[in-house]
Design an enzyme around this catalytic site. Structure first.
Site, PDB file in Angstrom:
ATOM      1  N   ASP A 111       2.290   2.460   8.088  1.00 28.43           N
ATOM      2  CA  ASP A 111       1.208   1.540   7.728  1.00 28.43           C
ATOM      3  C   ASP A 111       1.710   0.323   6.953  1.00 28.43           C
ATOM      4  O   ASP A 111       1.388   0.132   5.783  1.00 28.43           O
ATOM      5  CB  ASP A 111       0.133   2.292   6.913  1.00 28.43           C
ATOM      6  CG  ASP A 111      -1.190   1.538   6.924  1.00 28.43           C
ATOM      7  OD1 ASP A 111      -1.322   0.558   7.681  1.00 28.43           O
ATOM      8  OD2 ASP A 111      -2.092   1.924   6.158  1.00 28.43           O
ATOM      9  N   ASP A 152       0.868  -1.193   0.000  1.00 29.11           N
ATOM     10  CA  ASP A 152       0.000   0.000   0.000  1.00 29.11           C
ATOM     11  C   ASP A 152       0.898   1.235   0.000  1.00 29.11           C
ATOM     12  O   ASP A 152       0.715   2.170   0.773  1.00 29.11           O
ATOM     13  CB  ASP A 152      -0.913  -0.014   1.223  1.00 29.11           C
ATOM     14  CG  ASP A 152      -2.031   1.024   1.133  1.00 29.11           C
ATOM     15  OD1 ASP A 152      -2.245   1.577   0.035  1.00 29.11           O
ATOM     16  OD2 ASP A 152      -2.671   1.298   2.160  1.00 29.11           O
TER      17      ASP A 152
HETATM   18  P1  ADP Z   1      -4.638   3.213   8.688  1.00 27.77           P
HETATM   19  O1  ADP Z   1      -4.386   1.821   8.250  1.00 27.77           O
HETATM   20  O2  ADP Z   1      -5.814   3.382   9.569  1.00 27.77           O
HETATM   21  O3  ADP Z   1      -4.564   4.215   7.569  1.00 27.77           O
HETATM   22  P2  ADP Z   1      -2.033   4.208   9.472  1.00 27.77           P
HETATM   23  O4  ADP Z   1      -0.984   3.320  10.031  1.00 27.77           O
HETATM   24  O5  ADP Z   1      -1.855   4.696   8.069  1.00 27.77           O
HETATM   25  O6  ADP Z   1      -3.422   3.499   9.675  1.00 27.77           O
HETATM   26  O7  ADP Z   1      -2.201   5.426  10.432  1.00 27.77           O
HETATM   27  C1  ADP Z   1      -3.235   6.381  10.255  1.00 27.77           C
HETATM   28  C2  ADP Z   1      -2.668   7.771  10.461  1.00 27.77           C
HETATM   29  O8  ADP Z   1      -2.124   7.882  11.779  1.00 27.77           O
HETATM   30  C3  ADP Z   1      -1.531   8.105   9.522  1.00 27.77           C
HETATM   31  O9  ADP Z   1      -2.009   8.639   8.321  1.00 27.77           O
HETATM   32  C4  ADP Z   1      -0.771   9.135  10.318  1.00 27.77           C
HETATM   33  O10 ADP Z   1      -1.390  10.399  10.197  1.00 27.77           O
HETATM   34  C5  ADP Z   1      -0.938   8.664  11.758  1.00 27.77           C
HETATM   35  N1  ADP Z   1       0.188   7.814  12.202  1.00 27.77           N
HETATM   36  C6  ADP Z   1       0.369   6.500  11.973  1.00 27.77           C
HETATM   37  N2  ADP Z   1       1.496   6.046  12.522  1.00 27.77           N
HETATM   38  C7  ADP Z   1       2.067   7.113  13.139  1.00 27.77           C
HETATM   39  C8  ADP Z   1       3.274   7.308  13.904  1.00 27.77           C
HETATM   40  N3  ADP Z   1       4.114   6.299  14.158  1.00 27.77           N
HETATM   41  N4  ADP Z   1       3.534   8.549  14.374  1.00 27.77           N
HETATM   42  C9  ADP Z   1       2.679   9.585  14.122  1.00 27.77           C
HETATM   43  N5  ADP Z   1       1.543   9.464  13.426  1.00 27.77           N
HETATM   44  C10 ADP Z   1       1.223   8.248  12.931  1.00 27.77           C
END
Ligand code: ADP
Length: 259
Positions: A213, A195
């Site tokens: 992610d 992704d």
């Molecule tokens: P999803 O699968 O719900 O999209 P993500 O892992 O992409 O989950 O996380 C969603 C959002 O959370 C990201 O777009 C980012 O804004 C925030 N995020 C994720 N991981 C981190 C991190 N390690 N530190 C800060 N923000 C994070």
């Protein structure tokens, strides 16, 4: 449960007591009892001290800003155990991955726990390969704890949010880094992100980047790995070419560089 919460949050004389109301305000309305217990367990294990505001509220997971007992900020990703659609969506990534043989696919909760563990392991594997991903800290059931990528409680912007403010030269620097991370993911970690896009890349103030992610990343031996990789390359090249408006390598050139 309230007494339990109270007792757990009172332990540790040296620490100021955290009001159970704080924890409740943040998590109780959204999560089931077992998720609340999982968070309490992480607090008891001293992985977490408290959970603060929501960073992101997606359909499948919520990400919170949390703090370790030493005050270090953390990102706490909590998968929702109630999403039946999510179950269908993740099956194709778990089935075919040799690391997830034996997980009962009919049991949604077991599947989501396996998914959380998969994201943690993917982070470990990428970190070991030198990929710029958040440092994994712990996982338990449907909760993953990792390094918080941001400053003063504010997360770094995603590439999707940052690119319009960037100069062409800056975008070229970022493109080069994105290709370097892609190469490390594939050639060193032997994984395919699955992704890879402007929504899963964060941009730090010094133009350094981080990949996030990684839950759906699959082992290179996964039967669909090549298809996922081609899609990743197409997506990222399309973004840099059409949205960021910079010169990019062709998809074939990028893929050739990965073998
Ligand atoms: P999803 O699968 O719900 O999209 P993500 O892992 O992409 O989950 O996380 C969603 C959002 O959370 C990201 O777009 C980012 O804004 C925030 N995020 C994720 N991981 C981190 C991190 N390690 N530190 C800060 N923000 C994070």
């Amino acid at each position: 449960m309230s007494e339990d919460v109270d007792r757990l949050l009172r332990r540790g004389e040296e620490e100021p007591r955290i009001k159970d109301a704080d924890l409740y305000e943040t998590v109780e309305e959204v999560f089931d009892a077992s998720t609340v217990l999982t968070i309490l367990s992480l607090i008891r294990k001293r992985v977490l001290k408290r959970i603060s505001g929501v960073i992101s509220a997606g359909k499948e997971a919520r990400v919170y800003l949390g703090y370790a007992p030493d005050g270090r900020p953390l990102a706490v990703k909590i998968y929702l155990t109630s999403s039946a659609e999510f179950r269908k969506g993740i099956l194709k990534y778990i089935a075919g991955d040799p690391r997830f043989q034996g997980v009962k696919t009919s049991d949604t909760r077991a599947l989501i726990y396996a998914w959380t563990r998969k994201e943690y392991r993917n982070l470990v594997r990428m970190r070991e390969a030198g990929v710029k991903v958040p440092e994994p800290v712990a996982f338990l059931n449907n909760v993953l704890v990792m390094e918080f990528l941001g400053e003063e409680g504010k997360r770094y912007p995603l590439l999707e949010e940052a690119y319009k403010e960037l100069e062409r030269e800056e975008l070229e620097i970022i493109y080069k880094q994105v290709l370097e991370e892609l190469e490390k993911i594939v050639c060193k970690a032997r994984l395919v992100h699955g992704d890879f896009s402007e929504f899963n890349i964060m941009v730090k103030p010094d133009l350094d980047i981080a990949i996030i992610d990684v839950s759906q990343a699959v082992d290179y031996s996964h039967p669909n790995a090549r298809d996922f990789l081609e899609r990743d390359v197409r997506n990222i090249n399309r973004f840099f070419k059409n949205e960021a408006n910079i010169d990019v390598l062709s998809d074939e050139e990028v893929l050739e560089g990965l073998f």
